[in-house]
Design an enzyme around this catalytic site. Sequence first.
Site, mmCIF file in Angstrom:
data_model
loop_
_atom_site.group_PDB
_atom_site.id
_atom_site.type_symbol
_atom_site.label_atom_id
_atom_site.label_comp_id
_atom_site.label_asym_id
_atom_site.label_seq_id
_atom_site.Cartn_x
_atom_site.Cartn_y
_atom_site.Cartn_z
ATOM 1 N N ASP A 26 0.755 -1.345 0.033
ATOM 2 C CA ASP A 26 0.141 0.115 -0.015
ATOM 3 C C ASP A 26 0.953 1.366 0.003
ATOM 4 O O ASP A 26 2.201 1.066 0.200
ATOM 5 C CB ASP A 26 -1.106 -0.300 1.211
ATOM 6 C CG ASP A 26 -2.015 0.990 1.138
ATOM 7 O OD1 ASP A 26 -2.405 1.458 0.150
ATOM 8 O OD2 ASP A 26 -2.638 0.935 2.191
ATOM 9 N N GLU B 254 2.826 5.321 -3.624
ATOM 10 C CA GLU B 254 3.050 6.314 -4.816
ATOM 11 C C GLU B 254 4.413 7.253 -4.921
ATOM 12 O O GLU B 254 4.550 7.733 -5.931
ATOM 13 C CB GLU B 254 1.547 7.167 -4.744
ATOM 14 C CG GLU B 254 0.284 6.549 -4.956
ATOM 15 C CD GLU B 254 0.026 5.617 -3.848
ATOM 16 O OE1 GLU B 254 0.221 5.807 -2.621
ATOM 17 O OE2 GLU B 254 -0.669 4.388 -4.100
ATOM 18 N N ASP C 279 -9.072 3.633 -2.562
ATOM 19 C CA ASP C 279 -10.049 3.879 -1.521
ATOM 20 C C ASP C 279 -11.273 4.655 -2.278
ATOM 21 O O ASP C 279 -11.432 5.827 -2.332
ATOM 22 C CB ASP C 279 -9.362 4.897 -0.858
ATOM 23 C CG ASP C 279 -8.072 4.290 -0.060
ATOM 24 O OD1 ASP C 279 -8.038 3.118 -0.078
ATOM 25 O OD2 ASP C 279 -7.439 5.384 0.622
#
Length: 849
Positions: A416, A419, A537
């Site tokens: 997760d 980025e 999300d």
Amino acid sequence: MHSWALTAALCALAVADCGARSTSGCPGYRASHVTDTPHGFHAALTLDGPACNVLGNDIPELTLNVTFDSSSRLHVHIEDLARAQYQIPDTVAPLDQGTGVDASSSGLRISLTHSSPGGLGFRVLRGGEAIFDTTGHPLVFEDQYIEITSHVPSGANIYGLGESPDWFRRDPANTTRTLWNRDAADPFRENVYGSHAVYMELRDGQFHGAYLHNSHGMDVVLSDGAIQYRVLGGTADFYFFAGPSALDVVGQYTELVGRPSRIPFWALGFHNCRWGYRSVGEVDQVIANYSQARIPLEAAWTDIDYMDGMRDFSFDAEAFPLADMQRQLERLHAHKQRMVLIVDPAIQANRSYAPYARGHEMDVFVKNADGSEYVGQVWPGYTVFPDWFASNVSRWWAGELDRFLDALPIDGMWLDMNEASSFCTGSCGSGRPSGEVPGLPWLTEQPHRPINRSNPLLAPPYAIHNPEAEISDKTIETTAIHANGVAEYHVHNLYGIMEARLTREILQWRQPNARPFLLSRSTFAGSGAVASHWTGDNSATWRDLHMSIASVLDFGIFGIPMVGADICGFMGNTTMELCARWIELGAFYPFSRVHNTKDAEPQEIYRWSEVAEAGRRALAVRYALLPYIYTCYQDAVERGWPVARPLVFEFPATPAAVDNDRQLMLGDSILISPVLVEGARSVSALFPRGLWYDWYDHSAVVGANANVTLAAPLEHVNVHIRAGRIIPVQHPAMTTAELRRGDFELIIAVDESGGATGSLYLDDGETLDSPHQWLRFAYKNRSLWISPQSGCYAVPRPLAKLTLLGVPGVRGVVVNGVPVACAVDATGNSTVLSALRINLYDPTHISLL
Ligand SMILES: *[C@@H]1O[C@H](CO)[C@@H](O)[C@H](O)[C@H]1NC(C)=O
Ligand SMILES: *[C@@H]1O[C@H](CO)[C@@H](O)[C@H](O)[C@H]1NC(C)=O
Ligand SMILES: *[C@@H]1O[C@H](CO)[C@@H](O)[C@H](O)[C@H]1NC(C)=O
Ligand SMILES: *[C@@H]1O[C@H](CO)[C@@H](O)[C@H](O)[C@H]1NC(C)=O
Ligand SMILES: *[C@@H]1O[C@H](CO)[C@@H](O)[C@H](O)[C@H]1NC(C)=O
Ligand SMILES: *[C@@H]1O[C@H](CO)[C@@H](O)[C@H](O)[C@H]1NC(C)=O
Ligand SMILES: *[C@@H]1O[C@H](CO)[C@@H](O)[C@H](O)[C@H]1NC(C)=O
Ligand SMILES: *[C@@H]1O[C@H](CO)[C@@H](O)[C@H](O)[C@H]1NC(C)=O
Ligand SMILES: *[C@@H]1O[C@H](CO)[C@@H](O)[C@H](O)[C@H]1NC(C)=O
Ligand SMILES: *[C@@H]1O[C@H](CO)[C@@H](O)[C@H](O)[C@H]1NC(C)=O
């Protein structure tokens, strides 16, 4: 005459078209010294007038290099002669080189054009049709800005370009697709976690595609009649794909960037996750409650809750002690279930925290321009970020993963926040005491820092449509420096794929014959070869339920077929009805997982009796279909074909399919028509021409390229089988291990001509060197042929049942010339033959009596 001979062209239309843009006064380039190479040509490009320097500095001398990579792929690369512009290294995103073919063997041709104004242009042609045509639009090639524009038809059917939550067919008149990886909760049409500069276009029933290989931030703008790339650096490195089918384009693209990796069979089971579990005991209850509700649960996931202070590779001593996690893993394994845990890249900057201390010693973290460690902020507080370019990073990350996985050998990893996400702007923790834990910035409402506009890495002359105050927000600042000396500005979009690639390699070193299961939030072109993906999300809204179909379909184009959205919605409180409809759709995402956020009400699908019932029914269909879905996945591995497909991929000549993102197909044979509207108890769904059989009651729908209204009670999802197809299935079970112990069945759905075909891929579902078996099935004239095509995997279970849809009046069967006993159940149009025992590894001919 070479197909790429220079031709002059007028650009009356194009001039009007580009007149409004400030770059229209740019001189463009002129080509000279066109020289043949073994599989193409190259040319020297020089500015065709005074530099315009509109958004940086024009680079006066370029090279154009055209290569016919294969009969279906053309490479057009315009780079600076000095090669000073940043280009993606092969180690990060290795590309297939192709064997190279003569221009005459290529399905694509290219011609260079020259217009005034505009300068050099090029046309990529398939047959007589220009599929990409920059004629009349000046090429702008500056150090921090590249602009290339191609004509497309007005109202073009364009798919791809992401990652961004959007409807499947892009608005051809008004789309600005920004590619700059960003941790954002799925805002409509904005840039989110991954970057995929690939699109495909449908024109007159045929598809073609184009990919720009460039890691920089960019906008890709569709305005009526044109597609324009506005890129913050690098080179213009284009690949064109000839198609002509949708599957051909995805196959050609994934041949270039990497085919999807193999997955373990169990990954196709149903997964449960939430952020906010308070203890191992609560997760134990969840596992037990799924079992109690008779809802299949393959894997139990835990979010950052298990960690001590949200630090990677640690366990909360009170709530998730390692010993209890180990016991939970053993219990799961005893029941043939799995455990997957989250791991974030950011490492707490804390000298007492061993992963940090070791990484600091080995010098593996991203740096500030002054050489000190770059310190952002993530869940554990101030954090450093592994620099995947650092020479020691693989040794360090392997050491951390080894310690963690030796202690708790989980089945899969969830990457997760890669980025990479950071909560503050800039190196906010630089100079702070080791181990200090700051308050979360969104709770302290600090004003945004002034933006330093004289630093071109912080504020590049062209502002891509990244909806933050500056491009460094929510991530590592663009001025941060990697071990290869390259600024984050150039490689930002590569962070996630680099983390996933290295993590996969390490899991592979640990267990060389196993298939790792990795789920990554951030992706880049080629990520499918190293990881699976979920769409991040999303929210518990009806709109996001609908949009999830488009997002899943997008990732089929991007070469990441193992993809799903958070079932029942991540943010916000779901409702019983939304959650029921969502599990009915989500049961058919290639990757099927329920997940929600800490602040929302629990939504495990056993929480409401209606949702539980909807889940049991839809997941029973999914599990029955797993042999078929696994076969579809093998087509992804071998040929790149998406598992979840839009109707338009299979029915490109059906106008109503062009923008349909309310339904999806699994492979080419199964059509899912979910309810996407609150309160609806029926669904209006498109049925392309042909017969379709209802999964449950085998009734036929006669498709006429028009909508059919289907009953859809709350707990029911419509699933149809395309006539002319043979579907391999097994009896649904609570785990994939149990499913695989069951016998095989075939659903033979005959078309108007009385025939059907299908295939089945089988292997052990776990190891990389497992023997396999590819079987082909063909049914015609009351005869079924089973033909092994390749492999020597001895299929452990027999074929026990044939369900013949559209074949009435069967009395018995003859197998390889010998009549065999079986149970016959003929109702209306169809016949079910059961209690058979036919092995599935020898050629077999079955004729119906
Ligand atoms: C052109 O591209 C080919 C293959 O991509 C490469 O081998 C060759 O070195 C390039 N030539 C030039 C002049 O850049
Ligand atoms: C174009 O799209 C933008 C962003 O989605 C939207 O704000 C705008 O209203 C659209 N313009 C037109 C003319 O549709
Ligand atoms: C599991 O089910 C039991 C019995 O219905 C219930 O009391 C408990 O709250 C449930 N726990 C979770 C985590 O779902
Ligand atoms: C620093 O790391 C140590 C070891 O993991 C931990 O015990 C301590 O709480 C951490 N400090 C802070 C402030 O988080
Ligand atoms: C690699 O790590 C060692 C310590 O294990 C360190 O001495 C060395 O400087 C590091 N190398 C680089 C290139 O950072
Ligand atoms: C802004 O950036 C420039 C160029 O990197 C630098 O010289 C200058 O010191 C920066 N100004 C501030 C206030 O940081
Ligand atoms: C979700 O429900 C809980 C409990 O009813 C409530 O406290 C919370 O505000 C709700 N969240 C949202 C986003 O509506
Ligand atoms: C078919 O149904 C869809 C979804 O309900 C709807 O958007 C579309 O307009 C319908 N098409 C026709 C031709 O009625
Ligand atoms: C169909 O099968 C029957 C008996 O097996 C045979 O006589 C007939 O010729 C076949 N027809 C075709 C069209 O193959
Ligand atoms: C029976 O099957 C035929 C095609 O084999 C189809 O045309 C017909 O509609 C079906 N009838 C029913 C009641 O499903």
